[in-house]
Enzyme design. Structure first.
Site, mmCIF file in Angstrom:
data_model
loop_
_atom_site.group_PDB
_atom_site.id
_atom_site.type_symbol
_atom_site.label_atom_id
_atom_site.label_comp_id
_atom_site.label_asym_id
_atom_site.label_seq_id
_atom_site.Cartn_x
_atom_site.Cartn_y
_atom_site.Cartn_z
ATOM 1 N N CYS A 140 16.559 -21.173 -58.764
ATOM 2 C CA CYS A 140 17.698 -20.272 -58.571
ATOM 3 C C CYS A 140 18.488 -20.088 -59.863
ATOM 4 O O CYS A 140 19.305 -20.927 -60.228
ATOM 5 C CB CYS A 140 18.612 -20.821 -57.477
ATOM 6 S SG CYS A 140 20.073 -19.811 -57.223
ATOM 7 N N CYS A 143 22.267 -19.908 -59.409
ATOM 8 C CA CYS A 143 22.943 -21.193 -59.175
ATOM 9 C C CYS A 143 23.016 -22.012 -60.465
ATOM 10 O O CYS A 143 24.018 -22.651 -60.733
ATOM 11 C CB CYS A 143 22.197 -22.037 -58.145
ATOM 12 S SG CYS A 143 21.526 -21.134 -56.776
ATOM 13 N N ASP A 144 21.926 -22.031 -61.223
ATOM 14 C CA ASP A 144 21.805 -23.005 -62.305
ATOM 15 C C ASP A 144 21.800 -22.404 -63.718
ATOM 16 O O ASP A 144 21.854 -23.152 -64.694
ATOM 17 C CB ASP A 144 20.501 -23.815 -62.114
ATOM 18 C CG ASP A 144 20.494 -24.524 -60.771
ATOM 19 O OD1 ASP A 144 21.580 -24.932 -60.317
ATOM 20 O OD2 ASP A 144 19.423 -24.653 -60.158
#
Ligand code: NDP
Length: 313
Positions: A140, A143-144
């Protein structure tokens, strides 16, 4: 039985299919209960801009779209609960209650169930991938990606997801390698031209990662080019895997008919599964389209099918 509740419609899942099912079932006065699962909002919460959901001419952030669907669903009367369905025992005959265990402690008896559990990311399955999950290996970018500002990363895959991740990461990272296992990409032409015209994305064709290595975090990967039959090392800080998804059908495997790829089979152009009172909507039953708008439409159809089923009892 203590800690047991009876409901007319239980919705499992909180992506576009689940929330849309909630919206329709609420308006049909069925007092639906929806369990979100661990990833409330589903896959769209892991994406950036959604450009192709009608009604948002300038696009909309995936998280924003899902929180608006949740709000609409709740306002219309769906009882949305954060929790996970841990076991399902389905009835067999029309009118039977289905027994659903929540978080291993509570039991719900549901007249009908709408399964909208979506799909989850696939992983490469190489031994070193597991070791670095969360320490340099991710599925992701939204997200990261933040953790890799100014660093070098690679994205594995050649579908729309991979190219979307690569484009997103290219804005944060100094360099993005896109590792494609064939000599062509599956993604839409629009996404391909965006990637091809991004200066800091380098495409590595016909190649697969054979090893991810490092110490505390990822420091590099070995890739094998199957055309040249060569192995190369690339020094990098992060690996983003975007090679598709598998349907989340573990809960009902063995009780509901699945196709060869594990997707729930629905019948006669409806959302009916082979079990009376059990309906499926969204990616969990859709190996072909897998789009948010298609999932939302599936949720609408499932709620209407559930309403008809309950009225006939
Ligand atoms: P896809 O199934 O479309 O693509 C998966 C990609 O991963 C393929 O290129 C495949 O290669 C590659 N792959 C699979 N296994 C491996 C492996 N073991 N090693 C290396 N590469 C591998 O999945 P996506 O998640 O990209 O997309 C799913 C659906 O969602 C599609 O319909 C897509 O159009 C849609 N989508 C739409 C978006 C949008 O419109 N904004 C954004 C994201 C997704 P190969 O081609 O060789 O099989």
């Amino acid at each position: 039985m203590e800690n047991t509740e009876k409901v007319q419609v239980l919705i499992i899942g909180s992506g576009p299919a689940g929330y849309t099912a909630g919206i329709y079932a609420s308006r049909a006065d069925l007092s639906p209960v929806l369990y979100t699962g661990m990833q409330a909002g589903g896959q769209l919460t892991q994406t950036t801009e959604v450009e192709n959901f009608p009604g948002f001419p300038n696009g909309i952030d995936g998280n924003m779209l899902m929180s608006q669907m949740e709000e609409q669903c709740r306002r219309l009367g769906t009882d949305i609960r954060f929790g996970e369905v841990t076991k399902v025992t389905l009835g067999k005959e029309k009118g039977d209650y289905h027994t659903v265990e929540i978080d291993r402690e509570k039991t719900i008896l549901a007249r009908s169930i709408i399964i909208a559990t979506g799909a989850s990311a696939r992983w490469l399955g190489i031994p070193t991938e597991e070791k670095y999950k969360g320490y340099g290996v991710s599925a992701c970018a939204t997200c990261d990606g933040f953790f890799y500002r100014g660093k070098v990363v690679c994205v594995v895959g050649a579908g729309d997801s991979a190219l979307e991740e690569a484009t997103y990461l290219a804005k944060l990272c100094s360099k993005v390698y896109l590792i494609v296992r064939r000599d062509q990409m599956r993604a839409s032409k629009a996404m391909q031209s965006r990637v091809l015209s991004t200066a800091n994305i380098e495409i590595i064709w016909n190649s697969q990662i054979t090893e991810i290595y490092g110490n505390d975090g990822v420091e590099g990967v070995k890739i094998h080019n199957k055309v040249d039959n060569t192995d190369t090392d690339i020094a990098l800080d992060g690996v983003f895997v975007a090679i598709g998804h598998h349907p989340n059908t573990e809960l009902v495997a063995g009780q509901v008919e699945l196709n060869g790829e594990g997707y729930i089979v629905t019948h006669d152009n409806t959302t009916h599964t082979n079990v009376p009172g059990v309906f499926a909507a969204g990616d969990v039953a859709d190996p072909r389209y897998r789009q948010a708008i298609a999932a939302a439409a599936g949720g609408c159809r499932a709620a209407m099918d559930a309403e008809r089923y309950i009225n006939e009892l």
